[in-house]
Design a protein around this motif. Structure first.
Motif, PDB file in Angstrom:
ATOM      1  N   GLY A  12       0.809  -1.212   0.000  1.00 34.45           N
ATOM      2  CA  GLY A  12       0.000   0.000   0.000  1.00 34.45           C
ATOM      3  C   GLY A  12       0.846   1.267   0.000  1.00 34.45           C
ATOM      4  N   VAL A  16       1.016   3.973  -3.131  1.00 39.81           N
ATOM      5  CA  VAL A  16       0.707   5.400  -2.976  1.00 39.81           C
ATOM      6  C   VAL A  16       1.898   6.257  -3.386  1.00 39.81           C
ATOM      7  CG1 VAL A  16       0.181   7.211  -1.299  1.00 39.81           C
ATOM      8  CG2 VAL A  16      -1.055   5.037  -1.213  1.00 39.81           C
ATOM      9  N   PHE A 154      -8.003  10.842  -6.057  1.00 40.91           N
ATOM     10  CA  PHE A 154      -7.492   9.678  -5.345  1.00 40.91           C
ATOM     11  C   PHE A 154      -7.415   9.923  -3.840  1.00 40.91           C
ATOM     12  CE2 PHE A 154      -5.918   9.004  -9.676  1.00 40.91           C
ATOM     13  CZ  PHE A 154      -6.393   7.720  -9.897  1.00 40.91           C
ATOM     14  N   TRP A 158      -9.198   7.589  -1.159  1.00 34.51           N
ATOM     15  CA  TRP A 158      -8.440   6.930  -0.087  1.00 34.51           C
ATOM     16  C   TRP A 158      -8.982   7.305   1.291  1.00 34.51           C
ATOM     17  CZ3 TRP A 158      -3.241   8.686  -2.681  1.00 34.51           C
ATOM     18  CH2 TRP A 158      -3.005   7.870  -3.798  1.00 34.51           C
ATOM     19  N   ASP A 161     -12.360   5.595   1.846  1.00 34.73           N
ATOM     20  CA  ASP A 161     -12.194   4.178   2.182  1.00 34.73           C
ATOM     21  C   ASP A 161     -11.693   3.995   3.613  1.00 34.73           C
ATOM     22  OD1 ASP A 161     -13.006   3.476  -0.344  1.00 34.73           O
ATOM     23  OD2 ASP A 161     -10.989   3.106  -1.127  1.00 34.73           O
ATOM     24  N   THR A 162     -10.702   4.826   3.986  1.00 34.81           N
ATOM     25  CA  THR A 162     -10.148   4.733   5.340  1.00 34.81           C
ATOM     26  C   THR A 162     -11.191   5.095   6.383  1.00 34.81           C
ATOM     27  OG1 THR A 162      -7.941   5.305   4.508  1.00 34.81           O
ATOM     28  CG2 THR A 162      -8.318   5.548   6.875  1.00 34.81           C
ATOM     29  N   ARG A 258      -8.020  -2.171  -6.780  1.00 33.50           N
ATOM     30  CA  ARG A 258      -7.464  -0.915  -6.273  1.00 33.50           C
ATOM     31  C   ARG A 258      -8.097   0.310  -6.922  1.00 33.50           C
ATOM     32  NH1 ARG A 258      -7.228  -1.338  -2.067  1.00 33.50           N
ATOM     33  NH2 ARG A 258      -8.154  -3.367  -2.424  1.00 33.50           N
TER      34      ARG A 258
END
Length: 279
Positions: A12, A16, A154, A158, A161-162, A258
């Motif tokens: 990950g 990134v 993005f 991200w 999602d987190t 992803r």
């Protein structure tokens, strides 16, 4: 378990770093990165649908088509080429259609449909990142490269999602879409949206080419359509009976795993910004 977590974390971080680094470094590294990502993602999509046994599409040609679409739109957006640059791509689409007349396969209609879907669903969103990245500069009358808009897409995904994972793990009780993804909750989705929209104020503080409200609206659009993108890929995997779309990213699955959220969030972001008449 610990080994798997470490592998997932390292992958990950590297993922990134490569993505952000290539986007910030130069237009060339940006273009080459997403051309490669588009080709790999289309090839993965072709492999998945072919494995189902009902259709058979040309993974090599569709992958080349996805890569060329990214490069062609980059050339068009940077004014390095005019609309004629898309002619080879149109020829490739015609090739995919015409060859089915001679291959005598059992499901030509399905082959046509999934070949076109590989371009519309997978390749086109990555190509549209060029629309976000390149803008006409009224001062110099030239095209300027600005990676912040595509990067923000993005970042919003991200953080969504987190936030969804953290909030959903703590207080998630009501399923968002139990038929497709029973682990996702309304509480988690709302929490993820809060994280993303909060980050939009940071973008607004440092990058004033969008107003605070416009940045917040962009984050909201990305969260909503990113969630639908995630659910779309989940539905596809459920129908195909697979857990991951691939194994190219250790601990994270495949390229489609992803970028599933981005496949809908990017076109929605482009539409939203065009509605605002800002690009």
């Amino acid at each position: 378990m610990k080994s798997n977590f470490l592998k997932r974390a390292l992958t990950g971080i590297l993922f990134v770093c490569i993505l952000v680094g290539c986007m910030l470094y130069s237009p060339l590294s940006f273009g080459l990165l997403f051309t490669l990502i588009a080709a790999l993602s289309v090839h993965e999509f072709a492999h998945l649908v072919n494995a189902g046994g009902e259709v058979k599409i040309n993974a090599t040609i569709t992958s080349l088509g996805g890569a060329y679409l990214c490069l062609a739109l980059m050339g068009f957006c940077t004014q390095a080429a005019d609309a004629r640059i898309f002619l080879p791509y149109l020829a490739l689409l015609l090739y995919l259609m015409i060859t089915e007349l001679y291959l005598k396969r059992s499901n030509p209609l399905g082959n046509w449909a999934f070949s076109m879907l590989s371009q519309l669903y997978v390749a086109l969103p990555f190509a549209l990142l060029n629309v976000l990245a390149f803008h006409n500069d009224p001062v110099s009358s030239s095209v300027a490269y600005n990676p912040i808009l595509p990067l923000s897409i993005f970042v919003f995904i991200w953080l969504s999602d987190t936030g969804a994972y953290c909030v959903g793990s703590l207080i998630g009780k009501h399923c968002l879409f139990e038929r497709i993804s029973p682990k996702k909750s309304w509480e988690g989705s709302i929490g993820g949206a809060v994280f993303s929209i909060a980050s939009s104020f940071v973008f607004a503080h440092y990058y004033d080419f969008l107003s605070v409200g416009q940045w917040a609206g962009l984050a909201a659009v990305v969260v909503v359509f990113g969630t639908w993108g995630d659910l779309t890929e989940s539905l596809m995997k459920r129908q195909l009976g697979i857990k991951d779309s691939g194994n190219i990213l250790p601990g994270h699955g495949g390229m489609l795993d992803r970028f599933d959220s981005a496949l809908m969030a990017i076109p929605a972001a482009v539409f939203y910004l065009y509605v605002l008449t800002l690009i």
